[in-house]
Scaffold this motif. Sequence first.
Motif, PDB file in Angstrom:
ATOM      1  N   ASP A 106       0.860  -1.188   0.000  1.00  0.00           N
ATOM      2  CA  ASP A 106       0.000   0.000   0.000  1.00  0.00           C
ATOM      3  C   ASP A 106       0.895   1.237   0.000  1.00  0.00           C
ATOM      4  O   ASP A 106       1.281   1.730   1.063  1.00  0.00           O
ATOM      5  N   GLY A 107       1.258   1.688  -1.191  1.00  0.00           N
ATOM      6  CA  GLY A 107       2.145   2.842  -1.310  1.00  0.00           C
ATOM      7  C   GLY A 107       3.497   2.544  -0.696  1.00  0.00           C
ATOM      8  O   GLY A 107       4.200   1.627  -1.118  1.00  0.00           O
ATOM      9  N   LEU A 108       3.862   3.300   0.335  1.00  0.00           N
ATOM     10  CA  LEU A 108       5.149   3.123   1.005  1.00  0.00           C
ATOM     11  C   LEU A 108       5.076   2.134   2.163  1.00  0.00           C
ATOM     12  O   LEU A 108       6.018   1.984   2.930  1.00  0.00           O
ATOM     13  N   ARG A 109       3.945   1.451   2.301  1.00  0.00           N
ATOM     14  CA  ARG A 109       3.743   0.493   3.389  1.00  0.00           C
ATOM     15  C   ARG A 109       3.612  -0.914   2.802  1.00  0.00           C
ATOM     16  O   ARG A 109       2.876  -1.129   1.847  1.00  0.00           O
ATOM     17  N   VAL A 110       4.325  -1.854   3.416  1.00  0.00           N
ATOM     18  CA  VAL A 110       4.291  -3.247   2.969  1.00  0.00           C
ATOM     19  C   VAL A 110       3.958  -4.106   4.180  1.00  0.00           C
ATOM     20  O   VAL A 110       4.707  -4.106   5.167  1.00  0.00           O
ATOM     21  N   LEU A 111       2.837  -4.823   4.115  1.00  0.00           N
ATOM     22  CA  LEU A 111       2.435  -5.724   5.189  1.00  0.00           C
ATOM     23  C   LEU A 111       3.062  -7.082   4.941  1.00  0.00           C
ATOM     24  O   LEU A 111       2.932  -7.643   3.849  1.00  0.00           O
ATOM     25  N   VAL A 112       3.769  -7.606   5.964  1.00  0.00           N
ATOM     26  CA  VAL A 112       4.436  -8.899   5.835  1.00  0.00           C
ATOM     27  C   VAL A 112       3.967  -9.845   6.931  1.00  0.00           C
ATOM     28  O   VAL A 112       3.508  -9.416   7.986  1.00  0.00           O
ATOM     29  N   SER A 113       4.101 -11.126   6.669  1.00  0.00           N
ATOM     30  CA  SER A 113       3.691 -12.166   7.618  1.00  0.00           C
ATOM     31  C   SER A 113       4.784 -12.440   8.639  1.00  0.00           C
ATOM     32  O   SER A 113       5.966 -12.244   8.369  1.00  0.00           O
ATOM     33  N   GLN A 114       4.373 -12.899   9.792  1.00  0.00           N
ATOM     34  CA  GLN A 114       5.245 -13.489  10.815  1.00  0.00           C
ATOM     35  C   GLN A 114       6.598 -12.789  10.990  1.00  0.00           C
ATOM     36  O   GLN A 114       7.654 -13.382  10.819  1.00  0.00           O
ATOM     37  N   LEU A 115       6.550 -11.529  11.385  1.00  0.00           N
ATOM     38  CA  LEU A 115       7.785 -10.789  11.625  1.00  0.00           C
ATOM     39  C   LEU A 115       7.992 -10.643  13.128  1.00  0.00           C
ATOM     40  O   LEU A 115       7.177 -10.030  13.821  1.00  0.00           O
ATOM     41  N   GLU A 116       9.081 -11.197  13.645  1.00  0.00           N
ATOM     42  CA  GLU A 116       9.336 -11.196  15.083  1.00  0.00           C
ATOM     43  C   GLU A 116      10.101  -9.959  15.554  1.00  0.00           C
ATOM     44  O   GLU A 116      10.541  -9.890  16.698  1.00  0.00           O
ATOM     45  N   ALA A 117      10.237  -8.949  14.718  1.00  0.00           N
ATOM     46  CA  ALA A 117      10.884  -7.689  15.107  1.00  0.00           C
ATOM     47  C   ALA A 117       9.887  -6.802  15.843  1.00  0.00           C
ATOM     48  O   ALA A 117       8.701  -6.774  15.513  1.00  0.00           O
ATOM     49  N   ILE A 118      10.390  -6.056  16.826  1.00  0.00           N
ATOM     50  CA  ILE A 118       9.505  -5.205  17.614  1.00  0.00           C
ATOM     51  C   ILE A 118       9.231  -3.874  16.906  1.00  0.00           C
ATOM     52  O   ILE A 118       9.963  -3.462  16.011  1.00  0.00           O
ATOM     53  N   ASP A 119       8.172  -3.229  17.351  1.00  0.00           N
ATOM     54  CA  ASP A 119       7.759  -1.935  16.821  1.00  0.00           C
ATOM     55  C   ASP A 119       8.925  -0.943  16.867  1.00  0.00           C
ATOM     56  O   ASP A 119       9.605  -0.832  17.879  1.00  0.00           O
ATOM     57  N   GLY A 120       9.152  -0.251  15.761  1.00  0.00           N
ATOM     58  CA  GLY A 120      10.217   0.747  15.691  1.00  0.00           C
ATOM     59  C   GLY A 120      11.551   0.233  15.203  1.00  0.00           C
ATOM     60  O   GLY A 120      12.478   1.013  15.000  1.00  0.00           O
ATOM     61  N   THR A 121      11.680  -1.072  14.999  1.00  0.00           N
ATOM     62  CA  THR A 121      12.957  -1.626  14.535  1.00  0.00           C
ATOM     63  C   THR A 121      13.299  -1.067  13.158  1.00  0.00           C
ATOM     64  O   THR A 121      12.474  -1.110  12.242  1.00  0.00           O
ATOM     65  N   PRO A 122      14.520  -0.560  12.962  1.00  0.00           N
ATOM     66  CA  PRO A 122      14.918  -0.070  11.647  1.00  0.00           C
ATOM     67  C   PRO A 122      15.097  -1.218  10.643  1.00  0.00           C
ATOM     68  O   PRO A 122      15.598  -2.292  10.995  1.00  0.00           O
ATOM     69  N   VAL A 123      14.678  -0.975   9.415  1.00  0.00           N
ATOM     70  CA  VAL A 123      14.877  -1.917   8.303  1.00  0.00           C
ATOM     71  C   VAL A 123      16.008  -1.352   7.444  1.00  0.00           C
ATOM     72  O   VAL A 123      15.972  -0.175   7.073  1.00  0.00           O
ATOM     73  N   VAL A 124      17.008  -2.192   7.127  1.00  0.00           N
ATOM     74  CA  VAL A 124      18.138  -1.719   6.338  1.00  0.00           C
ATOM     75  C   VAL A 124      18.152  -2.262   4.906  1.00  0.00           C
ATOM     76  O   VAL A 124      18.829  -1.700   4.052  1.00  0.00           O
ATOM     77  N   ASP A 125      17.388  -3.327   4.625  1.00  0.00           N
ATOM     78  CA  ASP A 125      17.311  -3.829   3.252  1.00  0.00           C
ATOM     79  C   ASP A 125      16.198  -4.861   3.128  1.00  0.00           C
ATOM     80  O   ASP A 125      15.759  -5.437   4.130  1.00  0.00           O
ATOM     81  N   VAL A 126      15.762  -5.079   1.892  1.00  0.00           N
ATOM     82  CA  VAL A 126      14.790  -6.109   1.537  1.00  0.00           C
ATOM     83  C   VAL A 126      15.289  -6.737   0.249  1.00  0.00           C
ATOM     84  O   VAL A 126      15.664  -6.018  -0.687  1.00  0.00           O
ATOM     85  N   LYS A 127      15.296  -8.065   0.206  1.00  0.00           N
ATOM     86  CA  LYS A 127      15.742  -8.774  -0.998  1.00  0.00           C
ATOM     87  C   LYS A 127      14.787  -9.925  -1.282  1.00  0.00           C
ATOM     88  O   LYS A 127      14.293 -10.558  -0.358  1.00  0.00           O
ATOM     89  N   PRO A 128      14.564 -10.226  -2.563  1.00  0.00           N
ATOM     90  CA  PRO A 128      13.677 -11.342  -2.885  1.00  0.00           C
ATOM     91  C   PRO A 128      14.329 -12.671  -2.546  1.00  0.00           C
ATOM     92  O   PRO A 128      15.553 -12.811  -2.622  1.00  0.00           O
ATOM     93  N   VAL A 129      13.509 -13.635  -2.166  1.00  0.00           N
ATOM     94  CA  VAL A 129      13.989 -15.012  -1.999  1.00  0.00           C
ATOM     95  C   VAL A 129      14.033 -15.611  -3.396  1.00  0.00           C
ATOM     96  O   VAL A 129      13.079 -15.512  -4.163  1.00  0.00           O
ATOM     97  N   ARG A 130      15.143 -16.199  -3.713  1.00  0.00           N
ATOM     98  CA  ARG A 130      15.322 -16.814  -5.028  1.00  0.00           C
ATOM     99  C   ARG A 130      15.362 -18.325  -4.890  1.00  0.00           C
ATOM    100  O   ARG A 130      15.910 -18.853  -3.935  1.00  0.00           O
ATOM    101  N   SER A 131      14.812 -19.005  -5.868  1.00  0.00           N
ATOM    102  CA  SER A 131      14.919 -20.455  -5.916  1.00  0.00           C
ATOM    103  C   SER A 131      16.057 -20.815  -6.856  1.00  0.00           C
ATOM    104  O   SER A 131      16.481 -19.980  -7.665  1.00  0.00           O
TER     105      SER A 131
END
Length: 135
Positions: A106-131
């Motif tokens: 949703d625009g600049l927001r991405v909802l993800v499943s089962q994330l065990e990080a706490i509220d406010g945790t900084p994200v430094v990168d996102v990469k696709p899982v490759r087969s």
Amino acid sequence: MTHFELRPIAHVESSLKDLDGAPKQPDEGAPSAWLVFSPSVGEGLRDLKAGQQVLVFTWLHLADRSVLSVRPRSDPTRAMAGVFSTRSPARPNPIGLHRVEIIEVDGLRVLVSQLEAIDGTPVVDVKPVRSPDDG
């Protein structure tokens, strides 16, 4: 090179508010959570889609960076182990690695499943899982 700079590209919005209440692994009750991206990296989100598996790299900003050995899973009955052989967040460079599925973009927001990080945790990168078939 002795120093380099990591810049957060997003932060986590989660119902997990403190370390004590956070599961140690995603399959131990980790909730869905939003990754809220900075407008400066918005173009990088354009090909993310619901159903896609991604690796989210976080900076575990509350971790103790001086720890080099831990009792796995904080279990006092287990022998001490070097942090590089565990998934403990306490380590010299507390980089979190989370394999999640995108539920919604949703625009600049991405909802993800089962994330065990706490509220406010900084994200430094996102990469696709490759087969292996991805080449």
